[in-house]
Write an enzyme that holds these catalytic residues in place. Structure first.
Site, PDB file in Angstrom:
ATOM      1  N   LYS A 186       0.863  -1.184   0.000  1.00  0.00           N
ATOM      2  CA  LYS A 186       0.000   0.000   0.000  1.00  0.00           C
ATOM      3  C   LYS A 186       0.901   1.235   0.000  1.00  0.00           C
ATOM      4  O   LYS A 186       1.449   1.632   1.019  1.00  0.00           O
ATOM      5  CB  LYS A 186      -0.910   0.029   1.243  1.00  0.00           C
ATOM      6  N   THR A 241       6.041   8.284  13.260  1.00  0.00           N
ATOM      7  CA  THR A 241       6.078   7.542  14.522  1.00  0.00           C
ATOM      8  C   THR A 241       4.660   7.321  15.045  1.00  0.00           C
ATOM      9  O   THR A 241       4.359   6.257  15.592  1.00  0.00           O
ATOM     10  CB  THR A 241       6.946   8.318  15.539  1.00  0.00           C
ATOM     11  N   GLU A 262      10.149   1.538  10.220  1.00  0.00           N
ATOM     12  CA  GLU A 262      11.158   2.591  10.050  1.00  0.00           C
ATOM     13  C   GLU A 262      10.435   3.919  10.196  1.00  0.00           C
ATOM     14  O   GLU A 262       9.607   4.285   9.360  1.00  0.00           O
ATOM     15  CB  GLU A 262      11.865   2.481   8.700  1.00  0.00           C
ATOM     16  N   CYS A 296      14.157  10.561   6.213  1.00  0.00           N
ATOM     17  CA  CYS A 296      14.214  10.117   7.615  1.00  0.00           C
ATOM     18  C   CYS A 296      15.629  10.176   8.154  1.00  0.00           C
ATOM     19  O   CYS A 296      15.823  10.313   9.350  1.00  0.00           O
ATOM     20  CB  CYS A 296      13.605   8.734   7.772  1.00  0.00           C
ATOM     21  N   GLU A 394      10.881  16.086  14.638  1.00  0.00           N
ATOM     22  CA  GLU A 394      11.275  15.845  13.248  1.00  0.00           C
ATOM     23  C   GLU A 394      10.498  16.845  12.383  1.00  0.00           C
ATOM     24  O   GLU A 394       9.278  16.752  12.259  1.00  0.00           O
ATOM     25  CB  GLU A 394      10.914  14.417  12.828  1.00  0.00           C
TER      26      GLU A 394
HETATM   27  O1  TXE Z   1       2.991  10.098   7.316  1.00  0.00           O
HETATM   28  P1  TXE Z   1       2.076   8.833   7.533  1.00  0.00           P
HETATM   29  P2  TXE Z   1       2.523  11.547   6.834  1.00  0.00           P
HETATM   30  C1  TXE Z   1       7.079  11.658   9.164  1.00  0.00           C
HETATM   31  C2  TXE Z   1       7.441  13.104   8.893  1.00  0.00           C
HETATM   32  C3  TXE Z   1       6.178  13.698   8.371  1.00  0.00           C
HETATM   33  C4  TXE Z   1       5.154  12.955   9.198  1.00  0.00           C
HETATM   34  C5  TXE Z   1       3.778  12.913   8.647  1.00  0.00           C
HETATM   35  O2  TXE Z   1       7.797  13.720  10.098  1.00  0.00           O
HETATM   36  O3  TXE Z   1       6.078  15.069   8.590  1.00  0.00           O
HETATM   37  O4  TXE Z   1       5.670  11.654   9.302  1.00  0.00           O
HETATM   38  O5  TXE Z   1       3.774  12.400   7.312  1.00  0.00           O
HETATM   39  C6  TXE Z   1      -0.030   5.356   5.657  1.00  0.00           C
HETATM   40  N1  TXE Z   1      -2.621   2.839   9.298  1.00  0.00           N
HETATM   41  N2  TXE Z   1       7.447  10.751   8.096  1.00  0.00           N
HETATM   42  O6  TXE Z   1       1.336  12.039   7.562  1.00  0.00           O
HETATM   43  O7  TXE Z   1       0.669   9.235   7.740  1.00  0.00           O
HETATM   44  C7  TXE Z   1      -0.059   6.447   4.616  1.00  0.00           C
HETATM   45  O8  TXE Z   1      -1.135   6.255   3.719  1.00  0.00           O
HETATM   46  C8  TXE Z   1      -1.760   2.373   8.394  1.00  0.00           C
HETATM   47  C9  TXE Z   1       8.701  10.068   8.256  1.00  0.00           C
HETATM   48  O9  TXE Z   1       2.399  11.497   5.380  1.00  0.00           O
HETATM   49  O10 TXE Z   1       2.766   8.020   8.561  1.00  0.00           O
HETATM   50  C10 TXE Z   1       1.303   6.271   3.976  1.00  0.00           C
HETATM   51  O11 TXE Z   1       1.254   5.186   3.052  1.00  0.00           O
HETATM   52  N3  TXE Z   1      -1.154   3.167   7.481  1.00  0.00           N
HETATM   53  C11 TXE Z   1       8.852   8.952   7.309  1.00  0.00           C
HETATM   54  C12 TXE Z   1       2.185   5.903   5.171  1.00  0.00           C
HETATM   55  O12 TXE Z   1       1.295   5.426   6.174  1.00  0.00           O
HETATM   56  C13 TXE Z   1      -1.428   4.485   7.515  1.00  0.00           C
HETATM   57  C14 TXE Z   1       8.270   9.101   5.970  1.00  0.00           C
HETATM   58  C15 TXE Z   1       2.995   7.053   5.768  1.00  0.00           C
HETATM   59  O13 TXE Z   1       2.143   8.119   6.092  1.00  0.00           O
HETATM   60  C16 TXE Z   1      -2.320   5.026   8.459  1.00  0.00           C
HETATM   61  C17 TXE Z   1       7.014   9.805   5.960  1.00  0.00           C
HETATM   62  C18 TXE Z   1      -2.936   4.141   9.376  1.00  0.00           C
HETATM   63  N4  TXE Z   1      -3.776   4.561  10.321  1.00  0.00           N
HETATM   64  C19 TXE Z   1       6.661  10.618   6.991  1.00  0.00           C
HETATM   65  N5  TXE Z   1      -2.378   6.358   8.265  1.00  0.00           N
HETATM   66  C20 TXE Z   1      10.191   8.279   7.238  1.00  0.00           C
HETATM   67  N6  TXE Z   1      10.527   7.464   8.245  1.00  0.00           N
HETATM   68  O14 TXE Z   1      10.916   8.402   6.268  1.00  0.00           O
HETATM   69  C21 TXE Z   1      -1.548   6.652   7.241  1.00  0.00           C
HETATM   70  N7  TXE Z   1      -0.984   5.513   6.771  1.00  0.00           N
END
Ligand code: TXE
Length: 498
Positions: A186, A241, A262, A296, A394
């Site tokens: 996904k 996180t 991660e 990240c 972050e």
């Molecule tokens: O991340 P999300 P977001 C951090 C970074 C950023 C913040 C928010 O600080 O500002 O996260 O980004 C899916 N159950 N990173 O809101 O929501 C979503 O569809 C399962 C660090 O975009 O965590 C996407 O495919 N999945 C990071 C994925 O999770 C869910 C990279 C990441 O989105 C979900 C990205 C749920 N309830 C953001 N809700 C890194 N480690 O590199 C969303 N998703």
């Protein structure tokens, strides 16, 4: 026309993609249209899948796993499919890089470099498929022999983010495939195109139907349902996180699926007075600006020795001012657009918080108006104290915070003063300092006199709240296996009943 020049403007209409289950492309009733963050115009259209679509994909992956169409092949046969994938990616490199740059906003030259890394991931995965093995125990006495088998864990759910849609995918898929697992992916709803293009590539390379399935849709519905799914054996999640934590709850409340996580980072870059300051400044500028800091492993906390801090910050400002921020499709661009409107607002809000908290803005600190799209200037704050939000959270943008130290101990203490532990970097010509800091700073990836270097041979992953498990290399393949102990009695049993 050579391939490089074929794609240098945004498309005139959005390209429509289906989703991919059991070797077939499907369409849905509702769609999601994505505009390029660098241009503001629609570039792709993907399906908003339903939970029924997801259930069908998990069922396909389960069938493909249980009938051993993939796990039952030799490592060599799996490896040869992965090598063919590498070849096809080499052929389609510029095209995949183009869609990556359009949806994500990253510079086209950087996107091409990322595809090269992805090709290497498949090559390393091919070797890993052949090398994966267990262990044996010849030490249990002459009448008992022990074997430790590594078996594929089963059906893997893979949830990926928008910052490196193809690279993060390819740091996992070859290793999941090398282990013999099947999967349902996904991707982020805003950057799904290249995950779907990989389905075409894998099919052309000869991957059996049902082994790689892609379901597109929102995190809240599809991501959540995948993390809760009782027939998924392992979930690899890369993202925030907060969502990582919700995956832990979902796993506990469903089937205790194994998790690979991660998550975020607030990574230190430690610069000692005895380093090559010119090199270190270049590393620091790159470390915070690469992928517009939406990375990240971005080095977002500069920890610099006080005796050279002023000189170093001056050098760094000079370099940061020269970074070419611009249209992702321009070959000369070094820093592209911010990927989402929400992320753009978050970064600008943190910059405002930094100013309000009394940090000194040395460069950047504002949006750049290019007439279309969303861009932020590489930003450096000095005089940052460890309790400020810009030093703790972050930000996920091109915003670097500088803090100063006097002793090695103080540098280590500042570096470890975070809930995260994804990556760190140290710059010094003194081997004792380099090794002491590398061993004492708690981070999953460490760089000495360099930054973000390395290949898919080396494992990646985080300490502390940056996550669980490791991806890539042999460590990465092993994550997708489970260990079985087999005990074999040799010769006549000594009887319990006389
Ligand atoms: O991340 P999300 P977001 C951090 C970074 C950023 C913040 C928010 O600080 O500002 O996260 O980004 C899916 N159950 N990173 O809101 O929501 C979503 O569809 C399962 C660090 O975009 O965590 C996407 O495919 N999945 C990071 C994925 O999770 C869910 C990279 C990441 O989105 C979900 C990205 C749920 N309830 C953001 N809700 C890194 N480690 O590199 C969303 N998703």
């Amino acid at each position: 026309m050579d391939q490089k020049n074929q794609f240098l403007s945004a498309p005139t209409a959005a390209r429509a993609f289906g989703f991919f289950v059991d070797g077939e492309w499907k369409d849905g009733a509702e769609h999601f249209e994505r505009a390029s963050p660098g241009h503001g115009t629609p570039v792709t259209r993907t399906v908003r899948c339903t939970v029924d679509d997801l259930n069908a994909a998990v069922a396909a992956a389960r069938r493909a796993f249980e009938d051993r169409r993939w796990a039952g092949l030799s490592g060599a046969a799996r490896g040869s499919v992965l090598l063919r994938v590498a070849e096809i990616l080499r052929r389609r490199r510029d095209e995949i890089a183009y869609w990556e740059a359009l949806e994500n906003g990253k510079p086209i030259s950087q996107a091409r470099g990322e595809i090269d890394h992805c090709i290497a991931c498949f090559e390393v995965g091919a070797g890993a498929a052949r090398m994966l093995h267990g262990d044996s125990f010849n030490s249990l006495g002459d009448d008992l022999f022990g074997m430790v088998l590594r078996e594929p864990i089963g059906v893997v759910g893979l949830i990926t983010p928008w910052n490196f849609p193809f690279l993060i995918l390819c740091e996992r898929v070859p290793f999941i495939l090398a282990s013999g697992c099947t999967m349902v992916v996904k991707p982020s709803e805003v950057t799904a195109a290249t995950t779907l293009l990989l389905a075409e590539v894998l099919a052309e390379a000869g991957l059996p139907a049902g082994v790689y399935n892609v379901i597109t849709g929102s995190g809240r519905t599809i991501g959540q349902a995948l993390s809760e799914h009782p027939d998924v054996d392992m979930l690899s999640f890369t993202g925030s996180t907060a969502v990582g934590r919700s995956c832990v709850h979902a796993a506990a409340d469903s089937n205790f699926k194994k998790l690979g996580l991660e998550l975020g980072g607030k990574n230190p870059i430690i610069v000692f007075a005895d380093s090559d300051l010119e090199d270190a400044a270049d590393g620091a500028a790159f470390g915070i600006s690469f992928n517009t800091g939406q990375c990240c492993v971005s080095s977002s906390r500069l920890i610099v020795e006080r005796s050279v801090a002023a000189e170093f910050e001056r050098l760094l400002v000079e370099k940061m001012k020269k970074i070419r921020v611009g249209d992702p499709l321009d070959e000369r661009t070094q820093v592209g657009a911010i990927t989402t409107e929400a992320q753009n607002a978050t970064i600008l809000d943190y910059i405002a918080q930094g100013k309000a908290a009394g940090a000194t803005l040395l460069t950047g600190g504002e949006a750049i108006d290019l007439g279309r799209g969303q861009y932020i200037a590489p930003t450096l704050f000095s005089g940052v104290s460890r309790d400020m939000a810009i030093a703790r959270d972050e930000i996920f943008g091109p915003v670097l915070c500088s803090m100063h130290f006097d002793t090695v101990e103080e540098a280590i203490q500042l570096a470890n003063d975070t809930v995260y532990g994804l990556a760190a970097s140290v710059w010094t010509k003194n081997i004792d300092k380099a090794l002491t800091v590398s061993r004492r700073v708690r981070a999953g990836r460490f760089w000495v006199n360099t930054i973000m270097a390395g290949g898919p041979e080396m494992p990646l992953g985080g300490f502390k709240q940056s996550g669980w498990g490791r991806e890539a290399g042999m460590y990465g393949v092993e994550e997708y296996t489970q260990v079985k102990s087999v005990h074999v009695e040799i010769g006549k049993r000594s009887h319990w009943i006389a």
